[in-house]
Design an enzyme around this catalytic site. Structure first.
Site, PDB file in Angstrom:
ATOM      1  N   ASP A 146       0.869  -1.176   0.000  1.00  0.00           N
ATOM      2  CA  ASP A 146       0.000   0.000   0.000  1.00  0.00           C
ATOM      3  C   ASP A 146       0.905   1.225   0.000  1.00  0.00           C
ATOM      4  OD1 ASP A 146      -2.200  -1.656   0.215  1.00  0.00           O
ATOM      5  OD2 ASP A 146      -3.035  -0.650   1.984  1.00  0.00           O
ATOM      6  N   ARG A 199       4.091   2.264  19.572  1.00  0.00           N
ATOM      7  CA  ARG A 199       4.682   1.563  18.415  1.00  0.00           C
ATOM      8  C   ARG A 199       6.048   2.195  18.130  1.00  0.00           C
ATOM      9  NH1 ARG A 199      -0.491   2.801  14.449  1.00  0.00           N
ATOM     10  NH2 ARG A 199      -2.104   1.947  15.809  1.00  0.00           N
ATOM     11  N   SER A 224      -9.722   2.148  11.535  1.00  0.00           N
ATOM     12  CA  SER A 224      -8.439   2.686  12.006  1.00  0.00           C
ATOM     13  C   SER A 224      -8.445   2.834  13.512  1.00  0.00           C
ATOM     14  CB  SER A 224      -8.174   4.039  11.350  1.00  0.00           C
ATOM     15  OG  SER A 224      -8.239   3.909   9.948  1.00  0.00           O
ATOM     16  N   SER A 225      -7.255   3.056  14.068  1.00  0.00           N
ATOM     17  CA  SER A 225      -7.117   3.175  15.510  1.00  0.00           C
ATOM     18  C   SER A 225      -7.287   4.635  15.945  1.00  0.00           C
ATOM     19  CB  SER A 225      -5.729   2.681  15.933  1.00  0.00           C
ATOM     20  OG  SER A 225      -4.751   3.653  15.597  1.00  0.00           O
ATOM     21  N   CYS A 231      -4.185  10.325   5.248  1.00  0.00           N
ATOM     22  CA  CYS A 231      -4.758   9.244   4.437  1.00  0.00           C
ATOM     23  C   CYS A 231      -5.638   9.799   3.322  1.00  0.00           C
ATOM     24  CB  CYS A 231      -5.637   8.334   5.287  1.00  0.00           C
ATOM     25  SG  CYS A 231      -4.903   7.706   6.789  1.00  0.00           S
TER      26      CYS A 231
HETATM   27  N1  ABU Z   1      -4.349   4.301   7.643  1.00  0.00           N
HETATM   28  C1  ABU Z   1      -3.700   4.511   8.878  1.00  0.00           C
HETATM   29  C2  ABU Z   1      -4.320   3.640   9.974  1.00  0.00           C
HETATM   30  C3  ABU Z   1      -3.364   3.353  11.039  1.00  0.00           C
HETATM   31  C4  ABU Z   1      -4.020   2.973  12.336  1.00  0.00           C
HETATM   32  O1  ABU Z   1      -5.143   2.454  12.369  1.00  0.00           O
HETATM   33  O2  ABU Z   1      -3.408   3.210  13.382  1.00  0.00           O
END
Ligand code: ABU
Length: 375
Positions: A195, A263, A297-298, A350
């Site tokens: 991606d 992370r 997504s987070s 994004c």
């Molecule tokens: N497209 C970024 C998503 C990353 C996340 O869910 O942390």
């Protein structure tokens, strides 16, 4: 004839950008690559079909707000041509009941100087997503004689591209973290898959996340396709669903990166940054405990900001901690209310893809070190 396309990083002055659209977005049915991405306890499990109309409208309002803010600041904005994603799609190798969206162009389009390349996504439902951007690519091709319009080798996405029975609902979080730390993902090395949002462009150096959506063979492909660049394979233990680098490791200007504190880039992989005087600081905590409803997504979309130049950065308006941190880091944060678009494919970074940023391909890592990340 003018130069339309140029961008080598995420922080030089932004002049022209693509902002996605939410029309016809579908929650795709489960398939080998997506089942691993959706958290076990997510309300998304087992859901598929067109997203509710009122949520599409609200997402489009958020995307339009972003486009307006950019235009008010002198950035030219282009929009994709929506496709009716609620239809079955098929290749000689697979059939899926629907596509997905054209909201996050960052996942699909990689701008490298005067080239925009469509990526080799591992989700079958995203196989035809590039088509929503083809009218724009054709326009740039007609207007800019130097524009290189390209497409990565199309993956076949047969069953050989995925590990069978990789996904198991019973896997505890600890095991999931162990797997991702050991670079054990649902995708195999049958063919290159990637991606575009896994690729962090820093001039001559590309830092590419090995995770759920990008495999090792993709790194080797990058190395051969871009022999003038250095390809670094990075990963971020601590992320149970590693997908896309832009909510994990985000450059704000030359020499400064914010890193998701859950992370962190491993010590070994930091050497190249340390040797070249780059500062890596922990990103501020998200303002929200949960993502919005029906969001993949987070909560770390909090750090998924859009840098306009070495000083100005667009941050989601409710992310009060991230806004505050930007000021402390010497940036000028510009709040934009964007949360309604999150469920459609992510945050401010994004939802955009670079067309033109000023600047050239710089070498930010001229001090060579023994670098374990080099492919
Ligand atoms: N497209 C970024 C998503 C990353 C996340 O869910 O942390």
């Amino acid at each position: 004839m003018t130069k339309i396309v140029n961008s080598w990083n995420d922080f030089d002055p932004l002049k022209h950008v693509i902002v996605g659209k939410a029309d016809f977005t579908v929650i795709p049915d489960e398939e080998p690559a997506t089942s691993e991405k959706v958290p076990v306890d997510s309300e998304m499990r087992g859901m598929w079909g067109p997203r509710p109309t009122e949520t599409v409208e609200k997402a489009n309002e958020a995307l339009d707000r972003l486009a307006k803010e950019l235009e008010n600041r002198g950035v030219k904005v282009d929009r994709p041509t929506p496709i009716q994603w609620n239809q079955a799609m098929m290749t000689p190798d697979f059939r899926v009941p629907s596509g997905q969206t054209q909201m996050p162009p960052r996942d699909i389009l990689l701008t490298m100087g005067n080239e925009i390349m469509a990526s080799a996504n591992s989700f079958r439902c995203r196989y035809f997503e590039y088509l929503a951007y083809w009218p724009l690519m054709n326009q740039y091709f007609e207007e800019d004689p130097e524009f290189k319009w390209s497409q990565a080798p199309r993956p076949r996405l047969t069953d050989k591209s995925y590990k069978h029975n990789y996904y198991d609902e019973q896997i505890a979080l600890e095991e999931r973290l162990e797997r991702t730390a050991n670079l054990d993902f649902v995708t195999t090395e049958a063919e290159p898959m990637w991606d575009a949002a896994d690729v962090l462009r820093l001039g001559k150096d590309l830092f590419i996340q090995h995770g759920l959506t990008t495999n090792r063979k993709a790194m080797e492909w990058f190395k051969r396709y871009y022999p003038e660049h250095r390809i670094h394979a990075v990963n971020f233990p601590g992320d149970p669903y590693p997908i896309h680098i832009d909510a994990t490791f985000v450059p704000l200007r030359p020499g400064l990166i914010i890193n998701n504190p859950e992370r962190r880039l491993p010590e070994e992989q930091r050497k190249i940054f340390e040797a070249n005087d780059w500062q890596i600081v922990d990103a501020a905590p998200p303002a929200h405990k949960e993502p919005p409803p029906l969001c993949y997504s987070s909560v770390w979309l909090s750090m998924n900001c859009l840098v306009l130049d070495h000083k100005n950065v667009i941050v989601e308006a409710s992310e009060v901690h991230q806004l505050e941190q930007m000021e402390k880091l010497g940036m000028n944060p510009i709040p934009v209310d964007f949360r309604d678009a999150y469920a459609f494919g992510g945050g401010l970074h994004c939802a955009t893809a670079d067309v033109y940023r000023e600047g050239d391909c710089e070498d930010y890592f001229s001090t060579q070190v023994e670098d374990p990340t080099l492919v």
